[in-house]
Design a protein around this motif. Structure first.
Motif, mmCIF file in Angstrom:
data_model
loop_
_atom_site.group_PDB
_atom_site.id
_atom_site.type_symbol
_atom_site.label_atom_id
_atom_site.label_comp_id
_atom_site.label_asym_id
_atom_site.label_seq_id
_atom_site.Cartn_x
_atom_site.Cartn_y
_atom_site.Cartn_z
ATOM 1 N N GLY A 150 33.975 1.397 87.155
ATOM 2 C CA GLY A 150 32.934 0.381 87.060
ATOM 3 C C GLY A 150 32.920 -0.421 85.786
ATOM 4 N N ASP A 151 33.795 -0.075 84.830
ATOM 5 C CA ASP A 151 33.836 -0.830 83.580
ATOM 6 C C ASP A 151 34.516 -2.187 83.803
ATOM 7 N N ALA A 152 34.072 -3.188 83.043
ATOM 8 C CA ALA A 152 34.707 -4.503 83.074
ATOM 9 C C ALA A 152 35.754 -4.535 81.968
ATOM 10 N N VAL A 153 37.013 -4.539 82.350
ATOM 11 C CA VAL A 153 38.100 -4.398 81.386
ATOM 12 C C VAL A 153 38.897 -5.689 81.269
ATOM 13 N N VAL A 154 39.133 -6.106 80.031
ATOM 14 C CA VAL A 154 40.041 -7.206 79.734
ATOM 15 C C VAL A 154 41.247 -6.601 79.021
ATOM 16 N N ALA A 155 42.423 -6.758 79.612
ATOM 17 C CA ALA A 155 43.643 -6.185 79.046
ATOM 18 C C ALA A 155 44.388 -7.254 78.257
ATOM 19 N N ASP A 156 44.739 -6.933 77.018
ATOM 20 C CA ASP A 156 45.428 -7.871 76.126
ATOM 21 C C ASP A 156 46.726 -7.242 75.648
ATOM 22 N N VAL A 157 47.847 -7.949 75.829
ATOM 23 C CA VAL A 157 49.145 -7.421 75.418
ATOM 24 C C VAL A 157 49.306 -7.401 73.902
ATOM 25 N N HIS A 158 48.635 -8.311 73.188
ATOM 26 C CA HIS A 158 48.652 -8.413 71.732
ATOM 27 C C HIS A 158 50.080 -8.425 71.183
ATOM 28 N N LEU A 159 50.698 -9.594 71.299
ATOM 29 C CA LEU A 159 52.078 -9.773 70.848
ATOM 30 C C LEU A 159 52.205 -9.725 69.329
#
Length: 588
Positions: A150-159
Motif C-alpha cells: 500500500g505504500d506509494a513508491v517512487v523509484a530513482d536510479v540515481h545515476l
C-alpha cells in the motif's frame, strides 16, 4: 488481520479474562508442528510478572480456550506452554476468504507511506556489471513489496553522472582528440547531435582515464580542473557530457529490462547541481559550513560516537562539489518535489559511513529527520575464493555477459532434466532466459540482505532444493494439473475450498502464513522472508500433490476442494514470485 493476529486476539482475551494483560496472548507457529500448529508462551511471562505459578495460569487460559469452537485441541506442556490446533472448519473459512481476494491474502500496511527508493546507482560510461546486480535486484523486490503493501513508491536510479569520473573522461578525450569542437577556446556551438564516441569506445575510455589519473598527479589535476569547469557550465564540456549520459542510459535501460528492473525516475547527481549554490548559502547561514585546508566541510561527529565519523566534504579544495554535497542536495530536491515520508537507499554496505555523514548533514540542516532516511546496506556476491566475484581472467563480469551465461547454462540444465523439449525455438529460448534470471534473482534474494553470498551457478540452477528453478517448476506443475482438470471438464470454485487431510491442512497453514511473511519482509526490509515463504509453499504443494489424488479423485466434493486448493496455491506462488521480480514460464 493475519491468522496469527486473529489467534493472538482470541488468546489475549482469555488472558484478560483472568485479569492479565492481553499482550501475553501472543501466538506464533509451533516449534513442534508434530504436536500442534501454534503455541503461546505467555503464561510464563505472566507468572513472572504476577509472581505465581505459570502452569496454573496456563491451565486457566487453556480451559477458556478449549470451550471455543475455534480450536480442535488445546494442550498444556511443561511449565505452562500452550499448544493450539485450529479446527479444519476454521481453517477452511479463512482459506476461502483468502482465495477470494485478488492478491491471495497479501498483507496491507495499516499506515502506508510515500517512499522514495534509491537503488541502481550506476555510473555513466561504465558498463553495468555484477557489482550493480544486488542493488538492482534487492531494490526492485523492495519496491514491489512496498507497493503491494500500500505504500506509494517512487523509484530513482540515481545515476553517477557528475563527479570526478566525468572530468577524467573529458580530459582523456581532450588529450586524444583536441581538435573536437567541444574543446575549442572559447567553446562555441552548435555542437554535434551525436556523441563523438561509440558505447564501446566510451567503455574503454573510462578505465584508461582512471588509470592515467592514478599514475600521474598532473593528469589527476587536469581531471579535477575539467570536473570544475563542467560543473561551472563549460558549454563544450556540457554538450560532451550529455552525449556520454545518453549513450550510457540507453545501454543501461536494455540491461535492466532483461533483469525485469525498472525505475520511475532516471535522475542523477547532475540534477542536484542547480540546488548547490543555495545549499552552500543555507549551510553557511546555519553555521554548519566551515573551511578546512581550502575545502568546505560540515562536521558531523557527535559525543558518544563509538567510531570516528569524519566531516562531510561539501566542496573540495579545487572548488568542485563532491558526493556528499550532491546527495544532500538530492534530499532537498526530493523533499521539495515529492515530499516523501521516507527515503530508502539500497546501496552496498561499504557506503555506510558516507550515508551516515549525509544523513547527519541533512538532519542538522533541517532538511529531513534522520529517522526518515535509511541506508539499506547489502553484502557482496563473492567467488568461491571468498573474494568479490570476478571472471576467470580476474576481471569484472559485465551484467550482459552474466545474463547470457545464466541463460545458456539454464538451457543446458533444461535439456539435462528433459524439460522444455516440446517447445519451439523461441519459446525454449524465453524459458531458458526466465529460468536463468530466476536462478540468479532467487539466489541473491534468498540470502539475508546484509550478508555476503557465494556465486555458485550449478547450485543456483538446480531443480531440487531452495532454488529459483525449483519454484518455477512448482508453478508449472500447478498449471499442468489445472490444464488436465479443464481437459476432463472438472470444475471447481472458491466456495469448494475445505481441508480434511494432513497434506491439505499443512498447505492451508502455509497459504495463511503469507501475510505474516510479507509483514516481516516489509518491516525488516528483507526480501528473504518472501523467498522463505515461496519455498515453503512450493514444498507444501509438492507434498500435497504426492499425498492426495487431485484430478482423478473419485469423490467429487474432495476433487473440487483439491482443485480449488491447487489453484489458490498457484496464484499465491505467482503473487509472491512477482513481488520478488521473478517472471514465470507457462510451461517447461
Amino acid at each position: 488481520m493475519t491468522l496469527l493476529d486473529a489467534l493472538s486476539a482470541v488468546v489475549g482475551e482469555a488472558f484478560a479474562a483472568e485479569g492479565l494483560d492481553a499482550a501475553f496472548g501472543a501466538v506464533r507457529p509451533s516449534d513442534r508442528p508434530d504436536l500442534a500448529q501454534f503455541q503461546c508462551n505467555g503464561a510464563l511471562a505472566a507468572a513472572k510478572q504476577q509472581k505465581t505459578n505459570p502452569r496454573a495460569i496456563g491451565e486457566a487460559v487453556a480451559k477458556r480456550l478449549a470451550a471455543l469452537d475455534l480450536f480442535a485441541d488445546v494442550g498444556l506442556a511443561g511449565p505452562g506452554f500452550l499448544n493450539l490446533t485450529v479446527t479444519d472448519a476454521a481453517l477452511s473459512d479463512r482459506l476461502r476468504a483468502l482465495a477470494g481476494q485478488a492478491d491471495v491474502g497479501a498483507w496491507r500496511s495499516a499506515s502506508p507511506e510515500s517512499v522514495v527508493m534509491d537503488y541502481g546507482g550506476p555510473n555513466v560510461a561504465k558498463p553495468l556489471h555484477v557489482g550493480h546486480l544486488r542493488s538492482a535486484i534487492i531494490g526492485e523486490a523492495l519496491k514491489r513489496l512496498f507497493r503491494a503493501a500500500g505504500d506509494a513508491v517512487v523509484a530513482d536510479v540515481h545515476l553517477g553522472d557528475w563527479g570526478l569520473q566525468m572530468g577524467q573522461l573529458i580530459s582523456e578525450l581532450e588529450l586524444r582528440r583536441p581538435d573536437l569542437p567541444y574543446f575549442a577556446s572559447p567553446p562555441a556551438g552548435p555542437f554535434p547531435d551525436e556523441p563523438p564516441v561509440t558505447l564501446s569506445e566510451l567503455e574503454e575510455l573510462y578505465p584508461a582515464a582512471s588509470a592515467a589519473c592514478k599514475a600521474d598527479p598532473d593528469r589527476a589535476d587536469r581531471a579535477r580542473k575539467a570536473t570544475k569547469a563542467l560543473q561551472d557550465g563549460h558549454a563544450g564540456y556540457r554538450a560532451l557530457w550529455r552525449g556520454f549520459v545518453d549513450l550510457s542510459v540507453a545501454s543501461m535501460r536494455a540491461n535492466y529490462d532483461d533483469l525485469g528492473v525498472s525505475f520511475d525516475l532516471w535522475k542523477g547527481e547532475s540534477d542536484a547541481d542547480p540546488l548547490i549554490a543555495d545549499l552552500l548559502e543555507d549551510l553557511q547561514t546555519k553555521g554548519l559550513l566551515e573551511v578546512s585546508d581550502g575545502a568546505q566541510i560540515v562536521r558531523v561527529a557527535r559525543d558518544g560516537d563509538k567510531k570516528d565519523v569524519p566531516p562531510a566534504m561539501i566542496v573540495n579544495s579545487e572548488g568542485a562539489v563532491g558526493y556528499h554535497a550532491t546527495d544532500v542536495a538530492t534530499i532537498v530536491d526530493r523533499s521539495r518535489t515529492i515530499a516523501p515520508d521516507r527515503m530508502l537507499y539500497v546501496v552496498d554496505n561499504r557506503q555506510a559511513l558516507h550515508f551516515e555523514q549525509v544523513f547527519r548533514v541533512a538532519a542538522a540542516a533541517g532538511y529531513c529527520a534522520e529517522d526518515r532516511l535509511e541506508h539499506l546496506g547489502f553484502g557482496t556476491m563473492q567467488g568461491t575464493d571468498g573474494k568479490p566475484f570476478k571472471t576467470r581472467e580476474g576481471g569484472v563480469l559485465k551484467l550482459r555477459d552474466l545474463i547470457d551465461l545464466v541463460t545458456a547454462r539454464a538451457d543446458e540444465r533444461l535439456a539435462q532434466n528433459g524439460l522444455a523439449a516440446d517447445l519451439d525455438a523461441d519459446a525454449r529460448a524465453a524459458t531458458a532466459r526466465a529460468v536463468g534470471v530466476a536462478a540468479l534473482k532467487f539466489a541473491d534474494l534468498s540470502n539475508q540482505r546484509t550478508t555476503d553470498y557465494v556465486f555458485d551457478l550449478d547450485r543456483f540452477l538446480a531443480f531440487e532444493g531452495k532454488t529459483g528453478p525449483y519454484l518455477l517448476y512448482a508453478g508449472v506443475r500447478v498449471r499442468s494439473v489445472l490444464r488436465k482438470a479443464d481437459a476432463r471438464g472438472a470444475t471447481h470454485d472458491v466456495a469448494d475450498l475445505s481441508v480434511a487431510t494432513p497434506a491439505e491442512r499443512d498447505l492451508a497453514l502455509v497459504l495463511l502464513a503469507y501475510p505474516e511473511a510479507m509483514r516481516q519482509a516489509h518491516a525488516k526490509r528483507a526480501p528473504h522472508h518472501l523467498c522463505d515463504h515461496a519455498y515453503t509453499l512450493a514444498q507444501a504443494f509438492s507434498k500435497f500433490y504426492a499425498a492426495d489424488r487431485i484430478v482423478d479423485e473419485a469423490d467429487e466434493p474432495r476433487r473440487r476442494a483439491r482443485l480449488a486448493l491447487t489453484q489458490t496455491a498457484g496464484r499465491q506462488l505467482d503473487h509472491c514470485l512477482d513481488l520478488l521480480g521473478i517472471a514465470r514460464p507457462e510451461r517447461m
